[in-house]
Design an enzyme around this catalytic site. Structure first.
Site, PDB file in Angstrom:
ATOM      1  N   HIS A  17       1.011  -1.184   0.108  1.00  0.00           N
ATOM      2  CA  HIS A  17       0.272  -0.038   0.016  1.00  0.00           C
ATOM      3  C   HIS A  17       0.944   1.273  -0.083  1.00  0.00           C
ATOM      4  O   HIS A  17       0.434   2.277  -0.730  1.00  0.00           O
ATOM      5  CB  HIS A  17      -0.840   0.028   1.296  1.00  0.00           C
ATOM      6  CG  HIS A  17      -1.829  -1.039   1.296  1.00  0.00           C
ATOM      7  ND1 HIS A  17      -2.068  -1.783   2.329  1.00  0.00           N
ATOM      8  CD2 HIS A  17      -2.954  -1.548   0.366  1.00  0.00           C
ATOM      9  CE1 HIS A  17      -3.091  -2.710   2.233  1.00  0.00           C
ATOM     10  NE2 HIS A  17      -3.677  -2.435   1.150  1.00  0.00           N
ATOM     11  N   LYS A  41     -18.072  -6.317   3.195  1.00  0.00           N
ATOM     12  CA  LYS A  41     -17.616  -7.671   3.241  1.00  0.00           C
ATOM     13  C   LYS A  41     -16.632  -8.207   4.167  1.00  0.00           C
ATOM     14  O   LYS A  41     -16.405  -9.221   4.291  1.00  0.00           O
ATOM     15  CB  LYS A  41     -16.848  -7.912   1.834  1.00  0.00           C
ATOM     16  CG  LYS A  41     -17.709  -7.970   0.522  1.00  0.00           C
ATOM     17  CD  LYS A  41     -16.941  -8.421  -0.728  1.00  0.00           C
ATOM     18  CE  LYS A  41     -16.500  -7.053  -1.277  1.00  0.00           C
ATOM     19  NZ  LYS A  41     -15.748  -6.952  -2.624  1.00  0.00           N
ATOM     20  N   ARG A  91      -2.148  -5.380  -8.513  1.00  0.00           N
ATOM     21  CA  ARG A  91      -1.069  -6.430  -8.387  1.00  0.00           C
ATOM     22  C   ARG A  91      -0.802  -7.305  -9.338  1.00  0.00           C
ATOM     23  O   ARG A  91       0.339  -7.642  -9.827  1.00  0.00           O
ATOM     24  CB  ARG A  91      -1.209  -7.062  -6.855  1.00  0.00           C
ATOM     25  CG  ARG A  91      -0.981  -6.208  -5.846  1.00  0.00           C
ATOM     26  CD  ARG A  91      -1.672  -6.684  -4.582  1.00  0.00           C
ATOM     27  NE  ARG A  91      -3.087  -6.915  -4.664  1.00  0.00           N
ATOM     28  CZ  ARG A  91      -3.624  -7.541  -4.060  1.00  0.00           C
ATOM     29  NH1 ARG A  91      -3.239  -7.939  -2.618  1.00  0.00           N
ATOM     30  NH2 ARG A  91      -5.214  -7.644  -4.051  1.00  0.00           N
ATOM     31  N   SER A 129      -3.351  -7.709   2.933  1.00  0.00           N
ATOM     32  CA  SER A 129      -3.343  -7.820   4.424  1.00  0.00           C
ATOM     33  C   SER A 129      -3.737  -8.980   4.817  1.00  0.00           C
ATOM     34  O   SER A 129      -3.177  -9.160   5.986  1.00  0.00           O
ATOM     35  CB  SER A 129      -4.395  -6.762   4.573  1.00  0.00           C
ATOM     36  OG  SER A 129      -4.104  -5.391   4.115  1.00  0.00           O
TER      37      SER A 129
HETATM   38  N1  COA Z   1      -0.246  -4.000  -1.567  1.00  0.00           N
HETATM   39  C1  COA Z   1      -0.663  -4.962  -0.731  1.00  0.00           C
HETATM   40  N2  COA Z   1      -1.816  -5.144  -0.703  1.00  0.00           N
HETATM   41  C2  COA Z   1      -2.701  -4.654  -1.328  1.00  0.00           C
HETATM   42  C3  COA Z   1      -2.446  -3.868  -2.430  1.00  0.00           C
HETATM   43  C4  COA Z   1      -1.171  -3.687  -2.471  1.00  0.00           C
HETATM   44  N3  COA Z   1      -0.447  -2.645  -3.400  1.00  0.00           N
HETATM   45  N4  COA Z   1      -3.579  -3.514  -3.149  1.00  0.00           N
HETATM   46  C5  COA Z   1      -4.325  -4.082  -2.647  1.00  0.00           C
HETATM   47  N5  COA Z   1      -4.135  -4.936  -1.593  1.00  0.00           N
HETATM   48  C6  COA Z   1      -4.974  -5.972  -0.812  1.00  0.00           C
HETATM   49  C7  COA Z   1      -5.472  -5.521   0.197  1.00  0.00           C
HETATM   50  O1  COA Z   1      -4.590  -5.531   1.504  1.00  0.00           O
HETATM   51  C8  COA Z   1      -6.601  -6.195   0.497  1.00  0.00           C
HETATM   52  O2  COA Z   1      -6.246  -7.337   1.185  1.00  0.00           O
HETATM   53  P1  COA Z   1      -7.114  -8.390   1.923  1.00  0.00           P
HETATM   54  O3  COA Z   1      -8.434  -8.686   0.955  1.00  0.00           O
HETATM   55  O4  COA Z   1      -6.344  -9.544   2.281  1.00  0.00           O
HETATM   56  O5  COA Z   1      -7.730  -7.521   2.972  1.00  0.00           O
HETATM   57  C9  COA Z   1      -7.075  -6.354  -0.863  1.00  0.00           C
HETATM   58  O6  COA Z   1      -5.941  -6.387  -1.619  1.00  0.00           O
HETATM   59  C10 COA Z   1      -8.099  -5.423  -1.627  1.00  0.00           C
HETATM   60  O7  COA Z   1      -8.262  -4.632  -0.478  1.00  0.00           O
HETATM   61  P2  COA Z   1      -8.110  -2.993  -0.458  1.00  0.00           P
HETATM   62  O8  COA Z   1      -7.288  -2.418  -1.497  1.00  0.00           O
HETATM   63  O9  COA Z   1      -8.067  -2.608   0.957  1.00  0.00           O
HETATM   64  O10 COA Z   1      -9.759  -2.530  -0.739  1.00  0.00           O
HETATM   65  P3  COA Z   1     -10.820  -3.192  -0.228  1.00  0.00           P
HETATM   66  O11 COA Z   1     -11.296  -4.343  -1.242  1.00  0.00           O
HETATM   67  O12 COA Z   1     -10.529  -3.667   1.179  1.00  0.00           O
HETATM   68  O13 COA Z   1     -11.825  -1.895  -0.037  1.00  0.00           O
HETATM   69  C11 COA Z   1     -13.280  -0.446  -0.658  1.00  0.00           C
HETATM   70  C12 COA Z   1     -12.427  -1.444  -0.918  1.00  0.00           C
HETATM   71  C13 COA Z   1     -13.433   0.014   0.688  1.00  0.00           C
HETATM   72  C14 COA Z   1     -12.777   0.804  -1.414  1.00  0.00           C
HETATM   73  C15 COA Z   1     -14.810  -0.516  -1.428  1.00  0.00           C
HETATM   74  O14 COA Z   1     -15.411  -1.904  -0.808  1.00  0.00           O
HETATM   75  C16 COA Z   1     -15.595   0.642  -1.272  1.00  0.00           C
HETATM   76  O15 COA Z   1     -15.279   1.530  -1.858  1.00  0.00           O
HETATM   77  N6  COA Z   1     -16.305   0.396  -0.014  1.00  0.00           N
HETATM   78  C17 COA Z   1     -17.376   1.461   0.037  1.00  0.00           C
HETATM   79  C18 COA Z   1     -18.598   1.376  -0.332  1.00  0.00           C
HETATM   80  C19 COA Z   1     -18.644   1.410  -1.870  1.00  0.00           C
HETATM   81  O16 COA Z   1     -18.675   2.649  -2.438  1.00  0.00           O
HETATM   82  N7  COA Z   1     -18.713   0.471  -2.820  1.00  0.00           N
HETATM   83  C20 COA Z   1     -18.607   0.598  -4.079  1.00  0.00           C
HETATM   84  C21 COA Z   1     -19.771   0.717  -5.049  1.00  0.00           C
HETATM   85  S1  COA Z   1     -20.006  -0.471  -5.663  1.00  0.00           S
END
Ligand code: COA
Length: 161
Positions: A17, A41, A91, A129
């Site tokens: 990140h 989720k 990624r 994560s």
């Molecule tokens: N390095 C390491 N890990 C990474 C990464 C990177 N460069 N890029 C993504 N990841 C990982 C994250 O750690 C996470 O891992 P995990 O699943 O093991 O926890 C996963 O990839 C993706 O997670 P992240 O990038 O944190 O996004 P998220 O999927 O947790 O969050 C939101 C998504 C919060 C942005 C999204 O759900 C959201 O916008 N929610 C609000 C409601 C909304 O508007 N929804 C969209 C409308 S449909």
């Protein structure tokens, strides 16, 4: 001023990140790391205050960066902050399908928003994560994968259990 928003759960922030944050800062005048308070989720293991504190401590030397919590729809937050783009890390090919869905859903909700995908350094291309939490849970070293403050917090959390 071009403002970008980098959203996520950041439970916890990893070096992957951090890599994306540094790359995004080269593109935008200001970057807001938007930490999701609650998720449809996921059930985060760290509180919102902890997740924000880890990011702030880790990025203290970076300029033009703001870390903020958000709840509800991401596009609402993006609009309120006057941002021009959402930043997401890509990624591997496996990320693509979900990211495409998210980008299209966000565009459907707010047609002026763009999504910018940045590729983290390949050394972090396997990182997530969940992987970090699993390694720490079973007593493995996460030293090269997360900032020191997160490494310490994970050790404390899992030692207690
Ligand atoms: N390095 C390491 N890990 C990474 C990464 C990177 N460069 N890029 C993504 N990841 C990982 C994250 O750690 C996470 O891992 P995990 O699943 O093991 O926890 C996963 O990839 C993706 O997670 P992240 O990038 O944190 O996004 P998220 O999927 O947790 O969050 C939101 C998504 C919060 C942005 C999204 O759900 C959201 O916008 N929610 C609000 C409601 C909304 O508007 N929804 C969209 C409308 S449909």
């Amino acid at each position: 001023m071009k403002i970008g928003v980098y959203p996520g759960t950041f439970d916890p922030i990893t070096n992957g990140h951090l890599d994306v944050i540094k790359r995004a800062l080269k593109i935008f005048d200001k970057l807001i790391v938007a930490v999701a308070i609650s998720s449809y989720k996921k059930s985060p293991i760290f509180t919102i205050d902890e997740r924000i504190a880890f990011i702030k401590e880790t990025t203290v030397e970076l300029k033009n960066l703001i870390v903020e919590p958000f709840d509800g729809l991401l596009v609402k937050f993006v609009k309120q902050r006057g941002a021009v783009a959402i930043v997401r890390g890509l990624r591997a090919v496996s990320d693509y399908e979900f990211e495409l869905q998210l980008a299209h859903a966000n565009r459907r909700l707010y047609r002026d928003i763009e999504t910018v995908f940045l590729m983290p350094s390949e050394e972090f291309s396997f990182l997530s994560s969940s992987i970090v939490k699993e390694i720490a849970y079973f007593g493995g070293s996460v030293k090269s994968l997360v900032p020191p403050t997160v490494e310490k917090a994970l050790k404390q959390k899992f030692q207690k259990q």
